[in-house]
Scaffold this motif. Structure first.
Motif, PDB file in Angstrom:
ATOM      1  N   VAL A 147       0.812  -1.223   0.000  1.00  0.00           N
ATOM      2  CA  VAL A 147       0.000   0.000   0.000  1.00  0.00           C
ATOM      3  C   VAL A 147       0.847   1.275   0.000  1.00  0.00           C
ATOM      4  CG1 VAL A 147      -2.164  -0.857   0.946  1.00  0.00           C
ATOM      5  CG2 VAL A 147      -0.328  -0.259   2.495  1.00  0.00           C
ATOM      6  N   ALA A 148       2.104   1.163   0.415  1.00  0.00           N
ATOM      7  CA  ALA A 148       2.955   2.360   0.438  1.00  0.00           C
ATOM      8  C   ALA A 148       3.351   2.822  -0.958  1.00  0.00           C
ATOM      9  CB  ALA A 148       4.207   2.063   1.255  1.00  0.00           C
ATOM     10  N   LYS A 149       3.080   1.997  -1.953  1.00  0.00           N
ATOM     11  CA  LYS A 149       3.530   2.320  -3.312  1.00  0.00           C
ATOM     12  C   LYS A 149       2.741   3.476  -3.914  1.00  0.00           C
ATOM     13  CE  LYS A 149       5.108  -2.189  -4.747  1.00  0.00           C
ATOM     14  NZ  LYS A 149       5.331  -2.704  -6.088  1.00  0.00           N
ATOM     15  N   PRO A 150       3.321   4.125  -4.943  1.00  0.00           N
ATOM     16  CA  PRO A 150       2.593   5.224  -5.598  1.00  0.00           C
ATOM     17  C   PRO A 150       1.350   4.717  -6.335  1.00  0.00           C
ATOM     18  CG  PRO A 150       4.621   4.690  -6.778  1.00  0.00           C
ATOM     19  CD  PRO A 150       4.661   3.915  -5.510  1.00  0.00           C
ATOM     20  N   VAL A 151       0.398   5.627  -6.563  1.00  0.00           N
ATOM     21  CA  VAL A 151      -0.890   5.252  -7.149  1.00  0.00           C
ATOM     22  C   VAL A 151      -0.750   4.555  -8.513  1.00  0.00           C
ATOM     23  CG1 VAL A 151      -3.118   6.152  -7.906  1.00  0.00           C
ATOM     24  CG2 VAL A 151      -2.013   7.108  -5.912  1.00  0.00           C
ATOM     25  N   VAL A 152       0.309   4.905  -9.258  1.00  0.00           N
ATOM     26  CA  VAL A 152       0.442   4.267 -10.583  1.00  0.00           C
ATOM     27  C   VAL A 152       0.630   2.759 -10.480  1.00  0.00           C
ATOM     28  CG1 VAL A 152       1.361   6.231 -11.862  1.00  0.00           C
ATOM     29  CG2 VAL A 152       2.917   4.746 -10.581  1.00  0.00           C
ATOM     30  N   ASP A 153       1.061   2.275  -9.343  1.00  0.00           N
ATOM     31  CA  ASP A 153       1.262   0.833  -9.187  1.00  0.00           C
ATOM     32  C   ASP A 153      -0.023   0.067  -8.900  1.00  0.00           C
ATOM     33  OD1 ASP A 153       3.890   0.858  -9.794  1.00  0.00           O
ATOM     34  OD2 ASP A 153       4.597   1.000  -7.725  1.00  0.00           O
TER      35      ASP A 153
ATOM     36  N   ASP B 138     -11.340   5.676  -8.218  1.00  0.00           N
ATOM     37  CA  ASP B 138     -11.628   5.896  -9.637  1.00  0.00           C
ATOM     38  C   ASP B 138     -11.026   4.809 -10.518  1.00  0.00           C
ATOM     39  OD1 ASP B 138      -9.154   6.786  -8.842  1.00  0.00           O
ATOM     40  OD2 ASP B 138      -9.022   8.280 -10.448  1.00  0.00           O
ATOM     41  N   LYS B 139     -10.268   3.888  -9.927  1.00  0.00           N
ATOM     42  CA  LYS B 139      -9.740   2.782 -10.727  1.00  0.00           C
ATOM     43  C   LYS B 139     -10.636   1.553 -10.661  1.00  0.00           C
ATOM     44  CE  LYS B 139      -4.986   4.135 -10.844  1.00  0.00           C
ATOM     45  NZ  LYS B 139      -3.630   3.621 -11.079  1.00  0.00           N
ATOM     46  N   ILE B 140     -11.683   1.616  -9.839  1.00  0.00           N
ATOM     47  CA  ILE B 140     -12.578   0.464  -9.712  1.00  0.00           C
ATOM     48  C   ILE B 140     -13.798   0.655 -10.599  1.00  0.00           C
ATOM     49  CG2 ILE B 140     -14.035  -0.852  -8.119  1.00  0.00           C
ATOM     50  CD1 ILE B 140     -12.238  -0.096  -5.857  1.00  0.00           C
ATOM     51  N   SER B 141     -14.174  -0.382 -11.348  1.00  0.00           N
ATOM     52  CA  SER B 141     -15.428  -0.348 -12.103  1.00  0.00           C
ATOM     53  C   SER B 141     -16.220  -1.581 -11.738  1.00  0.00           C
ATOM     54  CB  SER B 141     -15.163  -0.377 -13.602  1.00  0.00           C
ATOM     55  OG  SER B 141     -14.336   0.694 -13.961  1.00  0.00           O
ATOM     56  N   VAL B 142     -17.421  -1.370 -11.216  1.00  0.00           N
ATOM     57  CA  VAL B 142     -18.244  -2.504 -10.810  1.00  0.00           C
ATOM     58  C   VAL B 142     -19.326  -2.736 -11.861  1.00  0.00           C
ATOM     59  CG1 VAL B 142     -19.795  -3.401  -9.046  1.00  0.00           C
ATOM     60  CG2 VAL B 142     -17.797  -2.071  -8.380  1.00  0.00           C
ATOM     61  N   TYR B 143     -19.339  -3.932 -12.430  1.00  0.00           N
ATOM     62  CA  TYR B 143     -20.337  -4.299 -13.435  1.00  0.00           C
ATOM     63  C   TYR B 143     -21.295  -5.306 -12.816  1.00  0.00           C
ATOM     64  CZ  TYR B 143     -17.176  -2.298 -16.911  1.00  0.00           C
ATOM     65  OH  TYR B 143     -16.386  -1.455 -17.640  1.00  0.00           O
ATOM     66  N   ILE B 144     -22.584  -5.050 -12.916  1.00  0.00           N
ATOM     67  CA  ILE B 144     -23.551  -6.011 -12.382  1.00  0.00           C
ATOM     68  C   ILE B 144     -24.225  -6.691 -13.554  1.00  0.00           C
ATOM     69  CG2 ILE B 144     -25.561  -6.301 -10.892  1.00  0.00           C
ATOM     70  CD1 ILE B 144     -23.688  -4.660  -9.334  1.00  0.00           C
ATOM     71  N   SER B 145     -24.146  -8.026 -13.602  1.00  0.00           N
ATOM     72  CA  SER B 145     -24.883  -8.745 -14.633  1.00  0.00           C
ATOM     73  C   SER B 145     -26.204  -9.208 -14.039  1.00  0.00           C
ATOM     74  CB  SER B 145     -24.076  -9.954 -15.091  1.00  0.00           C
ATOM     75  OG  SER B 145     -24.949 -10.940 -15.585  1.00  0.00           O
ATOM     76  N   ASP B 146     -27.301  -8.751 -14.632  1.00  0.00           N
ATOM     77  CA  ASP B 146     -28.615  -9.141 -14.116  1.00  0.00           C
ATOM     78  C   ASP B 146     -29.300 -10.082 -15.108  1.00  0.00           C
ATOM     79  OD1 ASP B 146     -31.029  -9.408 -12.911  1.00  0.00           O
ATOM     80  OD2 ASP B 146     -31.733  -7.376 -13.362  1.00  0.00           O
TER      81      ASP B 146
ATOM     82  N   VAL C 108      -8.809  -4.800   2.140  1.00  0.00           N
ATOM     83  CA  VAL C 108      -7.452  -4.831   1.605  1.00  0.00           C
ATOM     84  C   VAL C 108      -7.264  -5.971   0.580  1.00  0.00           C
ATOM     85  CG1 VAL C 108      -6.387  -6.302   3.367  1.00  0.00           C
ATOM     86  CG2 VAL C 108      -5.064  -4.467   2.352  1.00  0.00           C
ATOM     87  N   THR C 109      -8.339  -6.751   0.375  1.00  0.00           N
ATOM     88  CA  THR C 109      -8.231  -7.939  -0.484  1.00  0.00           C
ATOM     89  C   THR C 109      -7.605  -7.710  -1.864  1.00  0.00           C
ATOM     90  OG1 THR C 109     -10.065  -8.886   0.719  1.00  0.00           O
ATOM     91  CG2 THR C 109      -9.564  -9.875  -1.400  1.00  0.00           C
ATOM     92  N   PRO C 110      -8.006  -6.675  -2.628  1.00  0.00           N
ATOM     93  CA  PRO C 110      -7.383  -6.539  -3.958  1.00  0.00           C
ATOM     94  C   PRO C 110      -5.872  -6.320  -3.867  1.00  0.00           C
ATOM     95  CG  PRO C 110      -8.926  -4.732  -3.536  1.00  0.00           C
ATOM     96  CD  PRO C 110      -9.071  -5.682  -2.405  1.00  0.00           C
ATOM     97  N   VAL C 111      -5.421  -5.672  -2.799  1.00  0.00           N
ATOM     98  CA  VAL C 111      -3.980  -5.458  -2.661  1.00  0.00           C
ATOM     99  C   VAL C 111      -3.280  -6.786  -2.382  1.00  0.00           C
ATOM    100  CG1 VAL C 111      -2.190  -4.182  -1.444  1.00  0.00           C
ATOM    101  CG2 VAL C 111      -4.412  -3.118  -1.857  1.00  0.00           C
ATOM    102  N   ARG C 112      -3.956  -7.650  -1.621  1.00  0.00           N
ATOM    103  CA  ARG C 112      -3.397  -8.993  -1.408  1.00  0.00           C
ATOM    104  C   ARG C 112      -3.182  -9.693  -2.748  1.00  0.00           C
ATOM    105  NH1 ARG C 112      -3.297 -10.939   3.690  1.00  0.00           N
ATOM    106  NH2 ARG C 112      -4.570  -9.792   5.186  1.00  0.00           N
ATOM    107  N   ALA C 113      -4.183  -9.576  -3.619  1.00  0.00           N
ATOM    108  CA  ALA C 113      -4.062 -10.220  -4.932  1.00  0.00           C
ATOM    109  C   ALA C 113      -2.885  -9.614  -5.700  1.00  0.00           C
ATOM    110  CB  ALA C 113      -5.354 -10.065  -5.716  1.00  0.00           C
ATOM    111  N   LEU C 114      -2.694  -8.282  -5.578  1.00  0.00           N
ATOM    112  CA  LEU C 114      -1.598  -7.627  -6.303  1.00  0.00           C
ATOM    113  C   LEU C 114      -0.231  -8.124  -5.829  1.00  0.00           C
ATOM    114  CD1 LEU C 114      -2.630  -3.894  -6.741  1.00  0.00           C
ATOM    115  CD2 LEU C 114      -2.818  -5.788  -8.345  1.00  0.00           C
TER     116      LEU C 114
END
Ligand SMILES: O=c1ccn([C@@H]2O[C@H](COP(=O)(O)OP(=O)(O)O[C@H]3O[C@H](CO)[C@@H](O)[C@H](O)[C@H]3O)[C@@H](O)[C@H]2O)c(=O)[nH]1
Ligand SMILES: [Mn+2]
Length: 732
Positions: A92-98, A134-142, A315-321
């Motif tokens: 998490v300490a990394k710059p936003v571009v990462d 602003d980097k997250i996009s949530v798509y719902i399939s109905d 923090v889950t997505p960062v774990r994946a990263l």
């Protein structure tokens, strides 16, 4: 074997793993157990040659062959189970571009079985991730094509502008508002109180709309979106309607209520449906989202979740990263699967809904080989994995869908939205590679298992982080009939894999090696599990009732082989369970449910699969109901079996329960009369009887709605009578 060794970024490692301590003793035991199995097979062949009752002997032989194959599958996954740790705090300490862009896919299919408020909570929990919003996009399939769900999500968008800044400012861990506001463990600030009122208001509005069945004009507060509800014309049905794609929140213009950060995208997608085009259930829904998201945002990382599975850790997505950015493994890392865990399991979990063997024990076993399989939810993907093997990119039919394209047009541009509608069309996939070579693979009702398996065969690898705080929590069925139906769908879908040209036992072992192939072969053959259960559940008992013994006597050395194999396999199963944090009671219920599943869901899946292949029936994706029934929940909490509505599926298990009870009583009588040595038969019958206690209790003592239906008891009694009479002819 992959070696996911330590990986350093800035001098500190982002993830590590260690093998379980039990691995070496288990490998040694495996060698001994294999010798036991070989000896048993020799014994069977020998008796077959010399037997006077070849039918009975061959049935026992078949049962043991199937059991041995299942044991081999579990043994393969006991070879090298591992546990992982990752260190998101270093990332998490990394710059936003990462932080790469992240597309989240949420599937829902029915506003009555999957209440829209559940979808809302799942969506809010992922929108509120500790991640650049602003980097997250949530798509719902109905797939339910429901205006009720759309309405609920519009409300969610409004509420999120308050909820996100609140969570981030106060470091809230529970980012599903329902969970946060029902928790009793914290004191409430004024701000939280206000939000709670806001949430309750939203919930009331949504539930009112769902109850009334339509979105009345007075409930629509946003003029911009009024028009979209007109799409639900009189001709509109969930099986036949145009595609609807609605941007409910936009990361270019929408700010949170404190005006400090941009909001995530929230996009509603209901793909076009027509009665004459196949839609491939959830697999088709996910492929539509893959294309729609490619057109709009094309993020390199994708998270898929079911609407009944909310995020429990921001923090889950960062774990994946921590894995996806590791230069040593990233070129072949296809997906990062988090374990499926469930909220609200009762202490003893009578229906074994935790599915510990499938979601934990097998998964860590896979993880020590080439990686865990895909479980449909809680899984982060590298977008590239959907387009061919690591070394061979298979291009989609149009350039806009390429996984490496940078999507730089505005979300709301006419051009983008027009193309998004086009790729959500019900005939779009015709004559393309979707479902066969790219995207989620078609051909099985367990599209997740099948797709993950095909990815592994293509050369992709995966990992299983197992953080202490569950990354996701899901919902699970709470009555026996729901469990049986869910398991029947799984078993049926698995059989489709087992008998396809990609069967793990042939194609799998060839492309993945023996251990991984055997591990993967276990679940697809679940249907066959019913065969040894029926044979062991009826044959020795019927023979005992006729006074004939089929097993070796206590004086015979082969007697001890049976004892050794049974207790050996069972003890190992128990140890697996307990070492992974399970209690003894839960283990007992888990093994009982394996027996029940084998005699209900798996058996009928096998029958329906056979009928389907004879073109006599079809089978679809029956969505599990997540709506709450108070009576049912109460019985689950109190460890009381809910047999519920009369189902033909209960007939075999009830019959076997009655036969075993009769055999036990008769066997004890013979034992005390000192006439014959039936020790193994008696042990088997007692084991079955102990497992069947809830059934006897239900027949004899219960009067509530959840008791075993009379019709089932009566039919089972009749079948028992017929079996005993036929047993007499078979054995005498
Ligand atoms: O035509 C359909 C049918 C289902 N779904 C969605 O699929 C998900 C899973 O359905 P559910 O009824 O909850 O089934 P489960 O048995 O709980 O699901 C498990 O098994 C499925 C495969 O059978 C996997 O897809 C799931 O990820 C896995 O959690 C839900 O979000 C549904 O909305 C669709 O989108 N379209
Ligand atoms: Mn589910």
């Amino acid at each position: 074997m992959e070696s996911h060794v330590k990986h350093s970024v800035g001098g500190s490692s982002l993830h590590t793993y260690h093998p379980c301590r039990r691995n070496v003793p288990f490998r040694i035991y495996a060698v001994i157990h294999i010798c036991g199995i070989v000896a048993l097979m020799y014994h069977h062949v020998h008796s077959l040659v010399t037997a006077d009752k070849p039918l009975v002997t061959s049935m026992l032989f078949i049962a043991d062959v199937v059991l041995a194959l299942f044991w081999a599958g579990t043994a393969a996954l006991r070879f090298n189970p591992v546990h992982r740790s990752e260190y998101p705090e270093k990332y998490v300490a990394k710059p936003v571009v990462d932080f790469p862009k992240l597309d989240v896919f949420i599937c829902t299919a029915d506003p009555y079985k999957e209440p829209p408020m559940m979808v809302v909570n799942t969506a809010l929990s992922v929108m509120a991730y500790d991640y650049p919003s602003d980097k997250i996009s949530v798509y719902i399939s109905d797939d339910g094509g429901s205006s009720l769900t759309l309405f609920a999500l519009m409300e969610a968008a409004k509420f999120s502008k308050h909820w996100l800044p609140f969570c981030k400012r106060n470091n809230i861990l529970d980012r599903s508002p329902e969970v946060y506001f029902s928790s009793k463990s914290h004191s409430w600030s004024d701000e939280a109180q206000n939000l709670k009122i806001m949430y309750k208001d939203m919930k009331n509005r949504v539930e009112h709309v769902v109850e009334s069945g339509k979105v009345e004009a007075e409930f629509i507060t946003c003029d911009k979106s009024r028009g979209v509800f007109d799409l639900w014309s009189d001709k509109f049905t969930r099986h036949d309607h145009p595609s609807i794609i609605q941007v409910l929140q936009n990361n270019e213009t929408d700010m949170d209520d404190t005006n400090t950060f941009k909001m995530p995208n929230l996009i509603y997608v209901s793909r076009e449906k027509s009665k004459v085009s196949p839609h491939h259930f959830k697999a088709g829904a996910l492929n539509t989202l893959l294309r729609v998201s490619a057109v709009i945002t094309n993020s390199p990382i994708i998270l898929t979740v079911d609407c009944d599975v909310y995020s429990n850790d921001p923090v889950t997505p960062v774990r994946a990263l921590c894995y996806f950015t590791d230069p040593k493994i990233k070129s072949t890392l296809g997906f990062v699967q988090f374990p499926q865990r469930f909220q609200g399991l009762s202490k003893n979990d009578i229906y074994a809904c935790e599915c510990k063997r499938i979601f934990v024990i097998m998964m860590i076993g896979f993880d020590g080989l080439l990686g865990p399989n895909y479980h449909g939810t809680g899984c982060f993907f590298n977008r590239r994995v959907f387009f061919g093997s690591p070394s061979n990119l298979i291009l989609p039919e149009i350039d806009e869908l390429r996984p490496d394209r940078i999507a730089d047009k505005s979300v709301n541009s006419q051009e983008v939205l027009a193309l998004a509608h086009k790729v959500a069309g019900c005939n779009y996939e015709r004559n393309t590679n979707w479902g066969s070579k790219i995207g989620i693979r078609y051909g099985s009702l367990v599209e997740d298992y099948y797709t993950g398996y095909r990815f592994h065969c293509e050369g992709w690898r995966s990992v299983l982080p197992t953080p202490k705080r569950a990354a996701f929590y899901g919902d699970f069925p709470k009555s026996l009939i729901d469990v049986m139906n869910q398991q029947k769908r799984w078993a049926f879908g698995h059989l489709e894999i087992a008998f396809s040209k990609y069967s793990p036992i042939t194609y799998g072992i060839k492309s993945l090696g023996l251990l991984m192939g055997l591990g993967y072969a276990q679940s697809p053959f679940w249907g066959l599990w019913s065969i040894p259960l029926i044979i062991y559940g009826l044959l020795p008992q019927l023979s005992l009732l006729c006074g004939v013994s089929v097993f070796p006597k206590t004086s015979d050395p082969w007697f001890w082989l049976y004892i050794f194999l049974f207790f050996g396999a069972y003890t190992q199963d128990l140890l697996d369970f307990v070492f992974e944090g399970g209690s003894y009671r839960r283990w007992w219920n888990d093994q009982r449910m394996w027996l029940i599943r084998g005699l209900t869901s798996f058996l009928f899946a096998l029958i329906e699969f056979t009928l389907k292949n004879l073109n006599l029936s079809t089978f679809g994706f029956n969505v599990t109901s997540k709506a709450d029934d108070e009576e049912v929940n109460k019985r689950y909490e109190q460890d009381i079996f809910d047999f519920g509505s009369s189902s033909y599926m209960l007939l075999p298990v009830t019959t076997i329960a009655i036969v075993n009870l009769l055999a036990l009583v008769w066997g004890l009588y013979i034992l005390f009369a000192g006439r014959e040595d039936f020790v193994l038969e008696l042990m088997l019958a007692s084991f079955a009887v102990v497992n069947c206690l809830p059934i006897y209790e239900s027949i004899a003592l219960r009067k509530d709605d959840g008791k075993l239906p009379n019709m089932v008891c009566f039919s089972a009694g009749t079948v028992t009578f017929v079996l005993i009479v036929s047993g007499y002819f078979l054995f005498k």
